[in-house]
Scaffold this active site. Structure first.
Site, PDB file in Angstrom:
ATOM      1  N   SER A 194       4.779  -7.217  -0.808  1.00 61.93           N
ATOM      2  CA  SER A 194       4.440  -7.136   0.612  1.00 61.93           C
ATOM      3  C   SER A 194       4.780  -8.469   1.271  1.00 61.93           C
ATOM      4  O   SER A 194       4.268  -9.514   0.855  1.00 61.93           O
ATOM      5  CB  SER A 194       2.928  -6.871   0.722  1.00 61.93           C
ATOM      6  OG  SER A 194       2.640  -6.082   1.822  1.00 61.93           O
ATOM      7  N   ALA A 195       5.634  -8.424   2.299  1.00 59.20           N
ATOM      8  CA  ALA A 195       6.185  -9.658   2.887  1.00 59.20           C
ATOM      9  C   ALA A 195       5.118 -10.623   3.409  1.00 59.20           C
ATOM     10  O   ALA A 195       5.245 -11.836   3.257  1.00 59.20           O
ATOM     11  CB  ALA A 195       7.141  -9.293   4.026  1.00 59.20           C
ATOM     12  N   HIS A 196       4.055 -10.089   4.015  1.00 57.86           N
ATOM     13  CA  HIS A 196       3.104 -11.005   4.680  1.00 57.86           C
ATOM     14  C   HIS A 196       2.270 -11.816   3.703  1.00 57.86           C
ATOM     15  O   HIS A 196       1.525 -12.710   4.098  1.00 57.86           O
ATOM     16  CB  HIS A 196       2.198 -10.237   5.647  1.00 57.86           C
ATOM     17  CG  HIS A 196       1.154  -9.384   4.995  1.00 57.86           C
ATOM     18  ND1 HIS A 196      -0.173  -9.736   4.977  1.00 57.86           N
ATOM     19  CD2 HIS A 196       1.231  -8.206   4.347  1.00 57.86           C
ATOM     20  CE1 HIS A 196      -0.867  -8.799   4.352  1.00 57.86           C
ATOM     21  NE2 HIS A 196      -0.033  -7.855   3.963  1.00 57.86           N
ATOM     22  N   THR A 198       0.845  -1.208   0.000  1.00 62.17           N
ATOM     23  CA  THR A 198       0.000   0.000   0.000  1.00 62.17           C
ATOM     24  C   THR A 198       0.872   1.246   0.000  1.00 62.17           C
ATOM     25  O   THR A 198       0.632   2.196  -0.768  1.00 62.17           O
ATOM     26  CB  THR A 198      -0.959  -0.014   1.211  1.00 62.17           C
ATOM     27  OG1 THR A 198      -1.767  -1.191   1.123  1.00 62.17           O
ATOM     28  CG2 THR A 198      -1.839   1.211   1.242  1.00 62.17           C
ATOM     29  N   THR A 252      13.234   5.055  10.517  1.00 65.84           N
ATOM     30  CA  THR A 252      14.176   4.024  10.982  1.00 65.84           C
ATOM     31  C   THR A 252      13.897   2.696  10.297  1.00 65.84           C
ATOM     32  O   THR A 252      12.757   2.240  10.258  1.00 65.84           O
ATOM     33  CB  THR A 252      14.071   3.867  12.524  1.00 65.84           C
ATOM     34  OG1 THR A 252      14.310   5.155  13.095  1.00 65.84           O
ATOM     35  CG2 THR A 252      15.081   2.858  13.056  1.00 65.84           C
ATOM     36  N   GLN A 293       0.759 -10.591  -5.159  1.00 67.13           N
ATOM     37  CA  GLN A 293       0.207 -11.949  -5.100  1.00 67.13           C
ATOM     38  C   GLN A 293       1.035 -12.961  -5.879  1.00 67.13           C
ATOM     39  O   GLN A 293       0.886 -14.153  -5.686  1.00 67.13           O
ATOM     40  CB  GLN A 293      -1.257 -11.956  -5.589  1.00 67.13           C
ATOM     41  CG  GLN A 293      -2.215 -11.209  -4.687  1.00 67.13           C
ATOM     42  CD  GLN A 293      -2.399 -11.877  -3.319  1.00 67.13           C
ATOM     43  OE1 GLN A 293      -2.017 -13.029  -3.088  1.00 67.13           O
ATOM     44  NE2 GLN A 293      -2.986 -11.148  -2.392  1.00 67.13           N
ATOM     45  N   ASN A 319      -5.578 -10.605  -6.860  1.00 69.49           N
ATOM     46  CA  ASN A 319      -5.804 -11.123  -5.519  1.00 69.49           C
ATOM     47  C   ASN A 319      -7.150 -11.804  -5.344  1.00 69.49           C
ATOM     48  O   ASN A 319      -7.298 -12.727  -4.556  1.00 69.49           O
ATOM     49  CB  ASN A 319      -5.661 -10.001  -4.486  1.00 69.49           C
ATOM     50  CG  ASN A 319      -6.390  -8.745  -4.886  1.00 69.49           C
ATOM     51  OD1 ASN A 319      -6.133  -8.172  -5.955  1.00 69.49           O
ATOM     52  ND2 ASN A 319      -7.320  -8.300  -4.058  1.00 69.49           N
ATOM     53  N   CYS A 348      -9.437  -6.297   1.736  1.00 64.26           N
ATOM     54  CA  CYS A 348      -9.717  -4.855   1.792  1.00 64.26           C
ATOM     55  C   CYS A 348     -11.148  -4.566   1.399  1.00 64.26           C
ATOM     56  O   CYS A 348     -11.799  -3.710   1.970  1.00 64.26           O
ATOM     57  CB  CYS A 348      -8.781  -4.100   0.866  1.00 64.26           C
ATOM     58  SG  CYS A 348      -7.100  -4.188   1.430  1.00 64.26           S
TER      59      CYS A 348
HETATM   60  N1  PLP Z   1      -1.728  -5.543  -3.857  1.00 70.25           N
HETATM   61  C1  PLP Z   1      -2.354  -6.745  -3.864  1.00 70.25           C
HETATM   62  C2  PLP Z   1      -2.522  -7.469  -5.160  1.00 70.25           C
HETATM   63  C3  PLP Z   1      -2.848  -7.287  -2.668  1.00 70.25           C
HETATM   64  O1  PLP Z   1      -3.465  -8.459  -2.678  1.00 70.25           O
HETATM   65  C4  PLP Z   1      -2.671  -6.549  -1.466  1.00 70.25           C
HETATM   66  C5  PLP Z   1      -3.231  -7.051  -0.200  1.00 70.25           C
HETATM   67  O2  PLP Z   1      -4.311  -7.637  -0.170  1.00 70.25           O
HETATM   68  C6  PLP Z   1      -2.006  -5.328  -1.518  1.00 70.25           C
HETATM   69  C7  PLP Z   1      -1.552  -4.857  -2.740  1.00 70.25           C
HETATM   70  C8  PLP Z   1      -1.789  -4.503  -0.292  1.00 70.25           C
HETATM   71  O3  PLP Z   1      -0.862  -5.091   0.543  1.00 70.25           O
HETATM   72  P1  PLP Z   1      -0.617  -4.499   2.020  1.00 70.25           P
HETATM   73  O4  PLP Z   1      -1.964  -4.477   2.686  1.00 70.25           O
HETATM   74  O5  PLP Z   1       0.306  -5.461   2.642  1.00 70.25           O
HETATM   75  O6  PLP Z   1      -0.065  -3.148   1.868  1.00 70.25           O
END
Ligand code: PLP
Length: 389
Positions: free
Chosen positions: A202-204, A70, A240, A183, A155, A328
């Site tokens: 995005s790592a998670h 994001t 940081t 993704q 996603n 989201c």
């Molecule tokens: N882009 C895609 C394709 C995603 O699936 C997501 C999270 O669902 C994001 C961006 C946003 O990632 P984050 O919430 O880790 O910033």
């Protein structure tokens, strides 16, 4: 409990956990510290950058660590808005994640030209080529397309976009290509993503911790600033540095690249077998994006009846965690913009569920899930209308 919501977030991979704990224990100092321990953290931070860059196929100088996709989407769109010459257009895929869509609308406003997808969710190349063709005649005074924004994998549906072709097409037409690979990463090989001018991750989403990610910055974009403030990240992102998070993220991706993505064909077969089983038991179900390439882990189903939230609740009771679309989107009102762009009605979109497996999903989880769907279908089936005489 079979967890089928990995596109929302993933459990921490063991390699990431180990790397995080090690870094938190012995490299917790501020990398900006002028003493030896601080400098050693800085060295390890750059070593992590050096390890990540070849996985993506880009120079390490292009990798900037940030808080997640994001932040990356906002920073890249803000940068494009600031640096493209006035009037230059930006072509944006309609099925992007909300963080890209909203950032594009906010920062780029009237410059946005929407790119349509076909019935299966794949970007229509013809109209894009036509749009980019204008660049050949552009005088540089702004009527051309300066950037193209298309994600690697969706996603909600798992539908893959032809990002390699898009990167080449954009290069030929002197337009920057921005690819959200959130993704794709950790599920399919990352090699070649560095061909895009801008990439976010995005790592998670791939076994790393939450709150850390990266942006691959376009070559020569010295004036890119994800955040203003101190001079961290070679001046690209103030704040940081989260070294334990970065170490864990890179460990997660490196492990996925060397040990996991090789299993992609086998995992795809599991999902395909599941889809056949569901369609045999529930012939009125439709698979979104059937017939085009999708992530091996994702299946999006239009159910025959009943609101999707009822299905999600009943599946949850049976131990299956699925979603109604993107994590989201559930926080916002309204049916999925992705399904709308693919031509589904709002009524159909209210009957969709998304299941997304992970590397720890085992083969037998899929048939169990198919069985649970058949049971829930019988429960939520509309009862025959009673005709009163
Ligand atoms: N882009 C895609 C394709 C995603 O699936 C997501 C999270 O669902 C994001 C961006 C946003 O990632 P984050 O919430 O880790 O910033």
């Amino acid at each position: 409990m079979p967890y089928f919501d990995h596109n929302a977030t993933t459990p921490l991979a063991s390699a990431a956990r180990e790397a995080w704990l090690r870094a938190q224990d012995d490299a917790w100092q501020n990398p900006s510290g002028l003493y030896g321990a601080g400098a050693r953290v800085k060295v390890r931070l750059d070593a992590a950058r050096e390890r990540l860059a070849p996985l993506l196929g880009c120079a390490m100088e292009r990798v900037v660590f940030i808080s997640g996709a994001t932040e990356g989407a906002n920073a890249v769109c803000a940068h494009l808005a600031r640096t493209l010459s006035p009037g230059t257009l930006v072509a944006v895929n309609r099925t992007e994640h909300p963080c890209v869509l909203e950032a594009a609308k906010f920062f780029l406003g009237e410059r946005v030209v929407w790119l349509e997808v076909d019935r299966h969710g794949v970007i229509a190349m013809g109209p894009l080529e036509k749009l980019l063709g204008v660049n050949a005649h552009s005088t540089g005074s702004g009527q051309g397309v300066g950037a193209v924004i298309v994600m690697a994998a969706n996603n909600e549906t798992g539908v893959l976009q032809p990002w390699r072709e898009l990167a080449q097409l954009c290069r030929r037409h002197h337009a920057a290509f921005f690819c959200d690979a959130s993704q794709w990463l950790g599920k399919l090989p990352a090699a070649g993503l560095g061909e895009a001018d801008w990439v976010i991750g995005s790592a998670h989403k791939f076994g790393g911790p939450k709150g850390v990610g990266f942006v691959v910055v376009a070559e020569g974009a010295q004036d890119f600033h994800a955040q203003h403030g101190g001079g961290q990240e070679h001046g690209h992102r103030a704040g940081t540095e989260n070294f334990p998070g970065v170490a864990a993220m890179v460990a997660a991706l490196a492990e996925a690249e060397t040990k996991k993505v090789l299993l992609e064909t086998e995992r795809l077969r599991w999902r395909e077998t599941f889809e056949r089983a569901v369609l045999a038991a529930l012939p009125d179900v439709r698979v979104v994006g059937a017939g085009v390439e999708r992530l091996w882990n994702t299946v999006s189903l239009i159910l025959p009846h009943g609101e999707n939230t009822r299905w999600v609740a009943r599946l949850d009771k049976r131990g299956f965690q699925v979603s109604t679309g993107s994590a989201c989107a559930t926080a916002k009102e309204g049916p999925s913009h992705v399904l709308a762009a693919m031509g589904y009605s709002p009524e159909e979109a209210r009957r969709v569920i998304r299941a997304s497996a992970g590397w720890e999903t085992v083969e037998t989880d899929w048939p169990k899930f198919a069985q649970a769907l058949a049971e829930v279908s019988a429960e939520v089936k509309p009862t025959e209308a009673v005709i009163k005489i």
